[in-house]
Design an enzyme around this catalytic site. Structure first.
Site, PDB file in Angstrom:
ATOM      1  CG  ASP A 250      -1.918   1.094   1.227  1.00 54.18           C
ATOM      2  OD1 ASP A 250      -2.705   1.177   0.264  1.00 54.18           O
ATOM      3  OD2 ASP A 250      -1.894   1.906   2.175  1.00 54.18           O
TER       4      ASP A 250
ATOM      5  CE  LYS B  58      -1.697   5.230   1.287  1.00 55.47           C
ATOM      6  NZ  LYS B  58      -1.737   5.016   2.745  1.00 55.47           N
TER       7      LYS B  58
END
Ligand SMILES: NC(=O)c1ccc[n+]([C@@H]2O[C@H](COP(=O)([O-])OP(=O)(O)OC[C@H]3O[C@@H](n4cnc5c(N)ncnc54)[C@H](OP(=O)(O)O)[C@@H]3O)[C@@H](O)[C@H]2O)c1
Ligand SMILES: *[C@@H]1O[C@H](CO)[C@@H](O)[C@H](O)[C@H]1NC(C)=O
Length: 377
Positions: free
Chosen positions: A236, A240
């Site tokens: 994750d 980003k």
């Protein structure tokens, strides 16, 4: 004259429902600003609800509350049925119906297509939306971390896409970077702690607690995904980081990011159950991490799980950072981003605060929609 922004919401989970609530509770504020948001469609993974005549009608506030109520009980949108004036269209027709809506509104009244799903499957509809002159607002990171070809198409009209909530939830990370970029100030380096979960884990480790115990506690507190390995893998954070790197113009893909996972492959989801991992797997990692924490401490440093974007490289993993730096002082689940550029050379621009949460993320999405108002009649 009141500006009208038609909104099509894809995804009605934690973030999507908060967004609908915010839209309803901001009615009078937006009226004072001369804007009105007209929700003309809401979809979940199985269906789409739309008014029968999307040009004249919208999903009214009472109906939106009903949508939120039904979805928060875990039921699909289908259970709403076609209440007077509204239609429920099920998969697969819901996709062609969404395209029809994009086509009908894109070039006439304009349409903001808002992706609050966590799915890869919305990409096709988003690309179509861009083609048809719609605006796109994303909380979903997946469309922006797919191939370069998809990325280029999505950002083709820079004025028509917003995705502030994909990095650091409501924190103005993307907006700040865009300002720096458009002033011609070159960004040399970005270092960020972009996972609330890993931020919490790293700052607890600093206090001498074992990793296994910290992850258990984080899970109990509801800070982790149901399978904590989804956080510990670093995937994750890498998503980003890729979004930030691409914003800086770097043409990279997920595979080019070096990601340090906090657990070895042999303890991966395919090979070990969540229970087994939490009871027997993770304790085997305690000693190694403890050693690293101690070594860092003897260097005047603490460990942080960060992304580092510099030159053409993006790395995600554990780094030693000085105790007495913005990153080193970070505690708990806050996110932080340090941006180094010509103007922010020695002392970085620092953006810090809550980087997750349905409410905050939805607020970021709403601000993105409002930011598009000048593109609507
Ligand atoms: N929560 C946060 O703190 C946070 C912070 C930053 C970014 N985000 C991002 O925001 C997005 C939403 O997060 P969330 O926590 O609200 O997720 P969530 O609770 O899992 O909700 C996802 C929603 O998307 C729907 N969905 C799945 N596939 C779809 C499709 N093909 N078309 C339309 N809808 C579809 C799901 O439908 P069903 O109801 O039928 O399953 C569900 O309603 C995610 O991408 C997440 O990464 C979240
Ligand atoms: C966000 O919403 C989801 C789905 O309703 C819920 O499970 C989760 O606990 C919420 N998260 C927070 C931090 O409130």
């Amino acid at each position: 004259m009141m500006k009208k922004i038609p909104v099509l919401l894809m995804g009605c989970g934690g973030v999507g429902r908060y967004l609908l609530q915010h839209i309803v509770s901001c009615r009078s504020l937006h009226a004072k600003m001369g804007v009105r948001l007209r929700v003309v469609g809401v979809s979940d993974s199985k269906s789409l609800v739309v008014p029968i005549d999307v040009l004249k009608e919208e999903l009214n506030d009472e109906y939106l509350s009903e949508v939120c109520r039904v979805k928060s009980t875990g039921s699909p949108l289908t259970t709403l049925g076609g209440l007077g004036g509204y239609r429920v269209v099920n998969d697969p027709e819901s996709r062609s119906e969404t395209k029809a809506l994009e086509e009908l509104l894109g070039k006439s009244t304009g349409l903001a297509v808002v992706d609050c799903s966590a799915s890869m499957e919305t990409i096709e509809l988003l690309l179509k939306a861009v083609d048809l002159g719609c605006c796109v607002v994303l909380a979903n990171k997946k469309p922006l971390t797919s191939t370069m070809e998809h990325y280029d198409k999505l950002v083709l009209h820079l004025r028509r896409i917003r995705h502030e909530s994909t990095v650091g939830a409501g924190l103005p990370v993307i907006a700040s970077l865009n300002r720096i970029i458009s002033s011609g100030d070159p960004v040399h380096r970005i270092v960020g702690s972009l996972s609330g979960t890993l931020g919490y884990v790293m700052s607890e480790l600093e206090d001498g607690k074992p990793l296994s115990q910290v992850v258990q506690a984080a899970k109990t507190l509801g800070y982790t995904e149901p399978d904590p390995r989804d956080d510990l893998s670093g995937m994750d954070v890498a998503r980003k980081a890729l979004i930030l790197a691409r914003l800086l113009g770097k043409r990279l893909i997920m595979d080019s990011i070096k990601i340090e996972s906090l657990y070895p492959e042999a303890m991966g989801p395919g090979l070990m159950s969540v229970e087994d991992f939490l009871q027997n797997g993770i304790v085997k990692l305690d000693e190694n991490i403890e050693g690293r924490v101690k070594r860092a401490s003897s260097n005047g440093c603490v460990l942080r799980y960060v992304c580092v974007i510099e030159g053409s490289s993006v790395q995600v993993g554990i780094r030693e950072v000085p105790k007495d730096s913005p990153l080193g002082r970070l505690r708990g689940s806050d996110n932080i981003v340090e941006i180094y550029s010509r103007c922010y050379e020695k002392q970085p621009l620092v953006i810090q605060g809550a980087g997750a949460g349905n409410d905050t993320t939805a607020a970021g999405v709403l601000a993105d929609i409002i930011d598009l108002q000048d593109l609507f009649p």
